[in-house]
Write an enzyme that holds these catalytic residues in place. Sequence first.
Site, PDB file in Angstrom:
ATOM      1  N   HIS A  12     -41.345-134.991  77.498  1.00 21.05           N
ATOM      2  CA  HIS A  12     -42.424-134.088  77.911  1.00 21.05           C
ATOM      3  C   HIS A  12     -43.769-134.541  77.363  1.00 21.05           C
ATOM      4  O   HIS A  12     -44.496-133.752  76.735  1.00 21.05           O
ATOM      5  CB  HIS A  12     -42.107-132.655  77.469  1.00 21.05           C
ATOM      6  CG  HIS A  12     -42.619-131.623  78.413  1.00 21.05           C
ATOM      7  ND1 HIS A  12     -43.151-130.427  78.009  1.00 21.05           N
ATOM      8  CD2 HIS A  12     -42.700-131.612  79.757  1.00 21.05           C
ATOM      9  CE1 HIS A  12     -43.526-129.717  79.059  1.00 21.05           C
ATOM     10  NE2 HIS A  12     -43.257-130.423  80.133  1.00 21.05           N
TER      11      HIS A  12
ATOM     12  N   HIS B  35     -41.916-124.730  68.781  1.00 17.43           N
ATOM     13  CA  HIS B  35     -41.557-125.923  69.573  1.00 17.43           C
ATOM     14  C   HIS B  35     -40.067-125.807  69.890  1.00 17.43           C
ATOM     15  O   HIS B  35     -39.644-124.877  70.574  1.00 17.43           O
ATOM     16  CB  HIS B  35     -41.942-127.164  68.761  1.00 17.43           C
ATOM     17  CG  HIS B  35     -41.849-128.474  69.476  1.00 17.43           C
ATOM     18  ND1 HIS B  35     -41.705-128.608  70.827  1.00 17.43           N
ATOM     19  CD2 HIS B  35     -41.904-129.757  68.990  1.00 17.43           C
ATOM     20  CE1 HIS B  35     -41.675-129.886  71.154  1.00 17.43           C
ATOM     21  NE2 HIS B  35     -41.783-130.619  70.055  1.00 17.43           N
TER      22      HIS B  35
ATOM     23  N   MET C  94     -40.455-115.156  72.154  1.00 16.74           N
ATOM     24  CA  MET C  94     -39.968-116.530  72.193  1.00 16.74           C
ATOM     25  C   MET C  94     -39.416-116.890  73.577  1.00 16.74           C
ATOM     26  O   MET C  94     -38.750-116.069  74.223  1.00 16.74           O
ATOM     27  CB  MET C  94     -38.896-116.733  71.127  1.00 16.74           C
ATOM     28  CG  MET C  94     -39.455-116.633  69.733  1.00 16.74           C
ATOM     29  SD  MET C  94     -40.621-117.966  69.420  1.00 16.74           S
ATOM     30  CE  MET C  94     -41.785-117.194  68.347  1.00 16.74           C
TER      31      MET C  94
ATOM     32  N   HIS D 186     -46.765-121.594  77.136  1.00 18.90           N
ATOM     33  CA  HIS D 186     -46.738-123.040  76.971  1.00 18.90           C
ATOM     34  C   HIS D 186     -48.160-123.548  76.791  1.00 18.90           C
ATOM     35  O   HIS D 186     -49.083-123.035  77.425  1.00 18.90           O
ATOM     36  CB  HIS D 186     -46.094-123.719  78.197  1.00 18.90           C
ATOM     37  CG  HIS D 186     -45.619-125.095  77.906  1.00 18.90           C
ATOM     38  ND1 HIS D 186     -46.447-126.186  77.956  1.00 18.90           N
ATOM     39  CD2 HIS D 186     -44.399-125.550  77.516  1.00 18.90           C
ATOM     40  CE1 HIS D 186     -45.750-127.259  77.627  1.00 18.90           C
ATOM     41  NE2 HIS D 186     -44.510-126.903  77.344  1.00 18.90           N
TER      42      HIS D 186
ATOM     43  N   ARG E  87     -39.855-127.018  84.540  1.00 20.39           N
ATOM     44  CA  ARG E  87     -38.421-127.264  84.302  1.00 20.39           C
ATOM     45  C   ARG E  87     -37.584-126.000  84.456  1.00 20.39           C
ATOM     46  O   ARG E  87     -36.358-126.065  84.553  1.00 20.39           O
ATOM     47  CB  ARG E  87     -38.224-127.826  82.894  1.00 20.39           C
ATOM     48  CG  ARG E  87     -38.990-129.113  82.647  1.00 20.39           C
ATOM     49  CD  ARG E  87     -39.119-129.425  81.175  1.00 20.39           C
ATOM     50  NE  ARG E  87     -39.934-128.438  80.463  1.00 20.39           N
ATOM     51  CZ  ARG E  87     -40.231-128.490  79.169  1.00 20.39           C
ATOM     52  NH1 ARG E  87     -39.771-129.473  78.432  1.00 20.39           N
ATOM     53  NH2 ARG E  87     -40.984-127.557  78.605  1.00 20.39           N
TER      54      ARG E  87
ATOM     55  N   ASP F 104     -37.107-123.153  77.202  1.00 20.92           N
ATOM     56  CA  ASP F 104     -36.212-122.569  76.206  1.00 20.92           C
ATOM     57  C   ASP F 104     -35.657-121.220  76.637  1.00 20.92           C
ATOM     58  O   ASP F 104     -34.624-120.778  76.127  1.00 20.92           O
ATOM     59  CB  ASP F 104     -36.943-122.422  74.862  1.00 20.92           C
ATOM     60  CG  ASP F 104     -37.231-123.774  74.241  1.00 20.92           C
ATOM     61  OD1 ASP F 104     -36.403-124.672  74.404  1.00 20.92           O
ATOM     62  OD2 ASP F 104     -38.291-123.929  73.613  1.00 20.92           O
TER      63      ASP F 104
HETATM   64  N1  CMC Z   1     -45.682-113.989  73.412  1.00 25.42           N
HETATM   65  C1  CMC Z   1     -46.761-113.189  73.290  1.00 25.42           C
HETATM   66  N2  CMC Z   1     -48.016-113.625  73.453  1.00 25.42           N
HETATM   67  C2  CMC Z   1     -48.178-114.909  73.774  1.00 25.42           C
HETATM   68  C3  CMC Z   1     -47.093-115.787  73.941  1.00 25.42           C
HETATM   69  C4  CMC Z   1     -45.797-115.282  73.754  1.00 25.42           C
HETATM   70  N3  CMC Z   1     -44.732-116.040  73.873  1.00 25.42           N
HETATM   71  N4  CMC Z   1     -47.546-117.007  74.249  1.00 25.42           N
HETATM   72  C5  CMC Z   1     -48.861-116.913  74.274  1.00 25.42           C
HETATM   73  N5  CMC Z   1     -49.248-115.652  73.994  1.00 25.42           N
HETATM   74  C6  CMC Z   1     -50.602-115.138  73.928  1.00 25.42           C
HETATM   75  C7  CMC Z   1     -51.199-115.375  72.560  1.00 25.42           C
HETATM   76  O1  CMC Z   1     -50.950-114.323  71.678  1.00 25.42           O
HETATM   77  C8  CMC Z   1     -52.662-115.544  72.875  1.00 25.42           C
HETATM   78  O2  CMC Z   1     -53.204-114.269  73.081  1.00 25.42           O
HETATM   79  P1  CMC Z   1     -54.673-113.911  72.573  1.00 25.42           P
HETATM   80  O3  CMC Z   1     -55.577-114.834  73.340  1.00 25.42           O
HETATM   81  O4  CMC Z   1     -54.839-112.478  72.916  1.00 25.42           O
HETATM   82  O5  CMC Z   1     -54.694-114.201  71.127  1.00 25.42           O
HETATM   83  C9  CMC Z   1     -52.644-116.247  74.223  1.00 25.42           C
HETATM   84  O6  CMC Z   1     -51.406-115.890  74.829  1.00 25.42           O
HETATM   85  C10 CMC Z   1     -52.731-117.755  74.087  1.00 25.42           C
HETATM   86  O7  CMC Z   1     -51.643-118.163  73.248  1.00 25.42           O
HETATM   87  P2  CMC Z   1     -51.687-119.389  72.267  1.00 25.42           P
HETATM   88  O8  CMC Z   1     -50.611-119.243  71.240  1.00 25.42           O
HETATM   89  O9  CMC Z   1     -53.081-119.590  71.746  1.00 25.42           O
HETATM   90  O10 CMC Z   1     -51.354-120.558  73.252  1.00 25.42           O
HETATM   91  P3  CMC Z   1     -50.934-121.962  72.807  1.00 25.42           P
HETATM   92  O11 CMC Z   1     -51.156-122.822  73.970  1.00 25.42           O
HETATM   93  O12 CMC Z   1     -51.512-122.367  71.518  1.00 25.42           O
HETATM   94  O13 CMC Z   1     -49.378-121.724  72.476  1.00 25.42           O
HETATM   95  C11 CMC Z   1     -47.094-121.591  72.534  1.00 25.42           C
HETATM   96  C12 CMC Z   1     -48.337-122.095  73.248  1.00 25.42           C
HETATM   97  C13 CMC Z   1     -45.879-122.238  73.189  1.00 25.42           C
HETATM   98  C14 CMC Z   1     -47.143-122.006  71.049  1.00 25.42           C
HETATM   99  C15 CMC Z   1     -47.039-120.066  72.642  1.00 25.42           C
HETATM  100  O14 CMC Z   1     -47.010-119.699  73.999  1.00 25.42           O
HETATM  101  C16 CMC Z   1     -45.851-119.489  71.904  1.00 25.42           C
HETATM  102  O15 CMC Z   1     -45.917-119.295  70.689  1.00 25.42           O
HETATM  103  N6  CMC Z   1     -44.713-119.205  72.621  1.00 25.42           N
HETATM  104  C17 CMC Z   1     -43.504-118.724  71.995  1.00 25.42           C
HETATM  105  C18 CMC Z   1     -42.729-119.876  71.384  1.00 25.42           C
HETATM  106  C19 CMC Z   1     -42.050-120.736  72.436  1.00 25.42           C
HETATM  107  O16 CMC Z   1     -41.431-120.249  73.359  1.00 25.42           O
HETATM  108  N7  CMC Z   1     -42.168-122.074  72.243  1.00 25.42           N
HETATM  109  C20 CMC Z   1     -41.544-123.040  73.140  1.00 25.42           C
HETATM  110  C21 CMC Z   1     -42.591-123.866  73.835  1.00 25.42           C
HETATM  111  S1  CMC Z   1     -41.967-124.822  75.212  1.00 25.42           S
HETATM  112  C22 CMC Z   1     -40.747-125.829  74.618  1.00 25.42           C
HETATM  113  C23 CMC Z   1     -41.234-126.825  73.634  1.00 25.42           C
HETATM  114  O17 CMC Z   1     -42.224-127.515  73.846  1.00 25.42           O
HETATM  115  O18 CMC Z   1     -40.567-127.013  72.628  1.00 25.42           O
END
Ligand code: CMC
Length: 396
Positions: free
Chosen positions: A193, A228, A263, A267, A276, A318
Amino acid sequence: MTVTDIRKGLVGVIADETAVSKVNPETNSLLYRGYPVQELAATQPFEAVAYLLWNGELPTPEQLAALRATERAHRALTDEVRAAIDLVPLDAHPMDEVRTAVSVIGAQDLAGSGSVMDASGSAEENLARSIRLFAVLPAIVAYGQRRRRGEGLIAPRDDLDYAANFLWMTFGEVPDEVVVDAFNRSMILYAEHSFNASTFTSRVIASTLSDLYSAVTGAIGALKGPLHGGANEAVLHVFHEIGDAENVSSWLDDALARKRKIMGFGHRVYKRGDSRVPTMKAALDTLVAHYDRPDVAALYDALEAEFVSRKGIYPNLDYPSGPAYDLLGFDTVTFTPLFVASRVTGWTAHIMEQQAANALIRPLSAYSGPDERHVEGYVPDTAAIDVSERPEEAAG
Ligand code: CMC
């Protein structure tokens, strides 16, 4: 440098080019060496996709047979690596076990290699190392799950392909073809990826001319985090917390009120859905039908519908893979090690690409600490050296 130049989390930064894969959030597509990942998942065994990632082309039947022969020859755990795994406490996370095993394999392989000046290795050596890690990781992951359950090691079977043998070594039986196929698809979807956190970690380490094993070990550490790779395991914890589809609404009220990250959703690159997911969801549907578990599908659908409608944030890979691995019979803590067994192909392809056109990865930082100050009572014994002409950050 001004603070406005900072891209925290390197958001939007193009750090280098790569020919290994292309993620296009606009068209919701993911290409491995030009091939849509959905097509690869529908048509290829994981070994062929590994070959593609390393070599740039899908293998001919002869090339696939040769890779499979090498892979089969390196599947078994050596006694030393098994002993190293046994040193890891049973209540430690298996990612610590996988990281340790890869580190020990690297130390053994590179023993006697002497100076760090030779560490990065030739392209041929690193391809051979990549294949050996790819071959042995299923045994490491399978043994990890079995020893936690108080079960013994199962030797690999030469008559089985990668995916079927992986399931055999974990469970001591070969499931139906549809189950093996669903597992094979998940391995392909997780394989690569672009510059995700763990792959970038591996490239940073490779860029110092360190060795491939060190780069993979570091990548495993990065993948462990719940933002991640650890998210697939976290999804199952969420499912257990919710329990039943009819609890989704109230559970979500509470979780969002407490500003929890849900979780398996969101993304960094895909903001309108992970390319995917449909393929993995189809694999999950197959498993739901095979194991007759409509309750899993109901919970999956309810949480997705409710969260997407409330927040407009879509599932990532995931989300379907967590419940799929659960149905396959893997323990929840084994999910992220499964991700390692797959992603090692992408990591090693990137490590070799980095080494082929290397530039040390070393960004700058904007300093936000105290202004220059001095230790009380310190009297310099030499004339002060004027450093005012130096750039903002010296090397190191
Ligand atoms: N649940 C609740 N709110 C969310 C989520 C979520 N899963 N994802 C994003 N947001 C919100 C976040 O709180 C933020 O809101 P605000 O602007 O009001 O503060 C906004 O959306 C932008 O989020 P971000 O965390 O700044 O976005 P990012 O691009 O930095 O993060 C991420 C991406 C994957 C870290 C995040 O979406 C996340 O923590 N997801 C849950 C963990 C997860 O499922 N990770 C697997 C990623 S895909 C597989 C891999 O690559 O390993």
